[in-house]
Design an enzyme around this catalytic site. Structure first.
Site, PDB file in Angstrom:
ATOM      1  N   GLU A 205     -15.489  -4.541   0.019  1.00 41.79           N
ATOM      2  CA  GLU A 205     -15.939  -4.251  -1.343  1.00 41.79           C
ATOM      3  C   GLU A 205     -15.054  -4.934  -2.375  1.00 41.79           C
ATOM      4  O   GLU A 205     -15.548  -5.448  -3.390  1.00 41.79           O
ATOM      5  CB  GLU A 205     -15.956  -2.731  -1.579  1.00 41.79           C
ATOM      6  CG  GLU A 205     -17.007  -1.966  -0.799  1.00 41.79           C
ATOM      7  CD  GLU A 205     -16.636  -1.713   0.672  1.00 41.79           C
ATOM      8  OE1 GLU A 205     -15.485  -2.032   1.071  1.00 41.79           O
ATOM      9  OE2 GLU A 205     -17.476  -1.197   1.428  1.00 41.79           O
TER      10      GLU A 205
ATOM     11  N   THR B  85       2.183  -3.744   8.247  1.00 43.35           N
ATOM     12  CA  THR B  85       2.022  -4.451   9.517  1.00 43.35           C
ATOM     13  C   THR B  85       3.355  -5.061   9.944  1.00 43.35           C
ATOM     14  O   THR B  85       4.036  -5.690   9.137  1.00 43.35           O
ATOM     15  CB  THR B  85       0.957  -5.561   9.376  1.00 43.35           C
ATOM     16  OG1 THR B  85      -0.272  -4.937   9.027  1.00 43.35           O
ATOM     17  CG2 THR B  85       0.796  -6.356  10.658  1.00 43.35           C
TER      18      THR B  85
ATOM     19  N   SER C 104       0.815  -1.214   0.000  1.00 41.42           N
ATOM     20  CA  SER C 104       0.000   0.000   0.000  1.00 41.42           C
ATOM     21  C   SER C 104       0.847   1.262   0.000  1.00 41.42           C
ATOM     22  O   SER C 104       1.916   1.311   0.611  1.00 41.42           O
ATOM     23  CB  SER C 104      -0.906   0.018   1.234  1.00 41.42           C
ATOM     24  OG  SER C 104      -1.660  -1.157   1.295  1.00 41.42           O
TER      25      SER C 104
ATOM     26  N   GLY D 220      -4.203   2.181  -2.586  1.00 38.72           N
ATOM     27  CA  GLY D 220      -4.758   1.361  -1.506  1.00 38.72           C
ATOM     28  C   GLY D 220      -5.397   0.129  -2.096  1.00 38.72           C
ATOM     29  O   GLY D 220      -4.713  -0.863  -2.382  1.00 38.72           O
TER      30      GLY D 220
ATOM     31  N   ARG E  90      -4.888 -13.345   3.592  1.00 46.59           N
ATOM     32  CA  ARG E  90      -6.347 -13.476   3.744  1.00 46.59           C
ATOM     33  C   ARG E  90      -6.720 -14.685   4.601  1.00 46.59           C
ATOM     34  O   ARG E  90      -7.634 -14.603   5.414  1.00 46.59           O
ATOM     35  CB  ARG E  90      -7.004 -13.587   2.370  1.00 46.59           C
ATOM     36  CG  ARG E  90      -7.066 -12.253   1.690  1.00 46.59           C
ATOM     37  CD  ARG E  90      -7.601 -12.309   0.281  1.00 46.59           C
ATOM     38  NE  ARG E  90      -7.586 -10.956  -0.275  1.00 46.59           N
ATOM     39  CZ  ARG E  90      -7.423 -10.670  -1.547  1.00 46.59           C
ATOM     40  NH1 ARG E  90      -7.282 -11.626  -2.445  1.00 46.59           N
ATOM     41  NH2 ARG E  90      -7.423  -9.407  -1.943  1.00 46.59           N
TER      42      ARG E  90
ATOM     43  N   GLU F 172      -6.214  -6.642   3.727  1.00 44.93           N
ATOM     44  CA  GLU F 172      -6.080  -7.812   2.832  1.00 44.93           C
ATOM     45  C   GLU F 172      -7.239  -7.905   1.833  1.00 44.93           C
ATOM     46  O   GLU F 172      -7.741  -8.991   1.554  1.00 44.93           O
ATOM     47  CB  GLU F 172      -5.999  -9.112   3.651  1.00 44.93           C
ATOM     48  CG  GLU F 172      -4.897  -9.140   4.686  1.00 44.93           C
ATOM     49  CD  GLU F 172      -3.495  -9.223   4.094  1.00 44.93           C
ATOM     50  OE1 GLU F 172      -3.360  -9.598   2.917  1.00 44.93           O
ATOM     51  OE2 GLU F 172      -2.546  -8.878   4.809  1.00 44.93           O
TER      52      GLU F 172
END
Ligand SMILES: Cc1cc2nc3c(=O)[nH]c(=O)nc-3n(C[C@H](O)[C@H](O)[C@H](O)COP(=O)(O)OP(=O)(O)OC[C@H]3O[C@@H](n4cnc5c(N)ncnc54)[C@H](O)[C@@H]3O)c2cc1C
Length: 257
Positions: free
Chosen positions: A242, A36, A4, A9, A117, A238
């Site tokens: 949407e 992260t 990102s 994004g 994910r 992740e």
């Protein structure tokens, strides 16, 4: 793992970080956000544009030109050490490249995101287990209007919703993990589905558990308060809700009979 950027994004293809191969070195320039673990990490895996496609490099945080700045006061996942990282002409040995430069970015990010994910999806199951257990224990022991909360039908409805959410999330994650174990080509979509289902249930379930706990959960540091903050972020990371929906809709069309 740095994808990102300020301007990239959901749309990672808009990334402007550049990885250039120069003789026996690679040179990295760019700025990643919300990485992260970067506050603690010795090594970062960084994605960038390279030779008409994309490339991935492993970057020591101690390398000259790397600047790590911790994200202050995140809403949740506060121990995760999110940081924004700047790379100014960071020169690395060619062996820092993972794979071949110039690969299609969607291929690279789909592979990398699938790992993220599945771990986020199972993390949401953990959030739901904590919420269901805490809410059920509280509702069975706290008495109002002369009987335990769980004997008031509207509160019992919340507990049923929490149980359903936990079970549905667990089953969708177990299905995705079975696809991974079997090496099934369905694993990408099954993982997106598990992430989407589990994150949505975790966000709604944590809000439901807060409602059952009421003031008993309404302080910083309470397990349900923490779940409430963390769960919202699960709907963003992740691949947001949407973006998962877009992927699932594409799959629905592609597999229509
Ligand atoms: C706690 C946390 C941890 C993170 N960890 C990492 C990390 O380790 N590495 C990393 O690289 N990044 C990380 N990120 C960044 C994360 O990947 C992005 O926040 C995420 O991809 C969404 O991007 P954005 O925040 O810029 O939102 P935007 O892309 O600006 O989206 C804003 C809203 O618009 C919606 N939207 C955007 N495009 C579409 C579309 N085509 N159709 C429908 N809706 C759309 C989004 O779903 C969202 O609701 C982290 C973020 C958080 C909050």
């Amino acid at each position: 793992m740095g994808f990102s950027e300020t301007g990239a994004g959901s749309d990672v293809t808009a990334m402007t970080t550049r990885i250039e191969v120069s003789g026996d070195s690679v040179v990295l320039d760019g700025h990643k956000v919300w990485v992260t673990g970067a506050h603690y990490a010795d090594l970062l895996v960084v994605f960038g544009q390279c030779e008409g496609g994309a490339a991935v490099v492993v970057v020591p945080t101690s390398a000259p030109g790397v600047q790590v700045e911790r994200v202050a006061d995140p809403l949740g996942c506060r121990a995760a050490g999110h940081a924004n990282v700047r790379f100014d002409s960071v020169r690395l040995p060619l062996s820092s490249l993972l794979g071949t430069p110039g690969m299609p970015l969607p291929l690279l990010d789909t592979t990398a995101l699938a790992y993220g994910r599945i771990s986020v999806a199972w993390g949401c199951v953990g959030i739901l287990r904590a919420c269901r257990n805490t809410a059920a224990r509280h509702a069975a022991s706290r008495v109002q209007f002369g009987k335990p909360l769980n004997e008031h039908q509207l509160v019992a409805d919340h507990l049923a919703d929490l149980f359903v959410a936990e079970q549905v999330a667990t089953q969708s994650c177990a299905h995705a993990s079975a696809c991974w174990d079997a090496g099934s080509p369905d694993l990408v979509v099954a993982t997106v589905l598990a992430k989407h289902v589990s994150a949505g249930h975790a966000a709604r379930g944590a809000a439901t558990a807060m409602q059952v706990l009421a003031s008993a959960g309404a302080r910083d540091g309470h397990v349900v308060a923490r779940a409430y903050r963390d769960a919202k972020l699960m709907e963003i990371i992740e691949g947001s809700n949407e973006i998962c929906q877009v992927i699932l809709a594409q799959h629905a069309v592609a597999t229509a009979q």
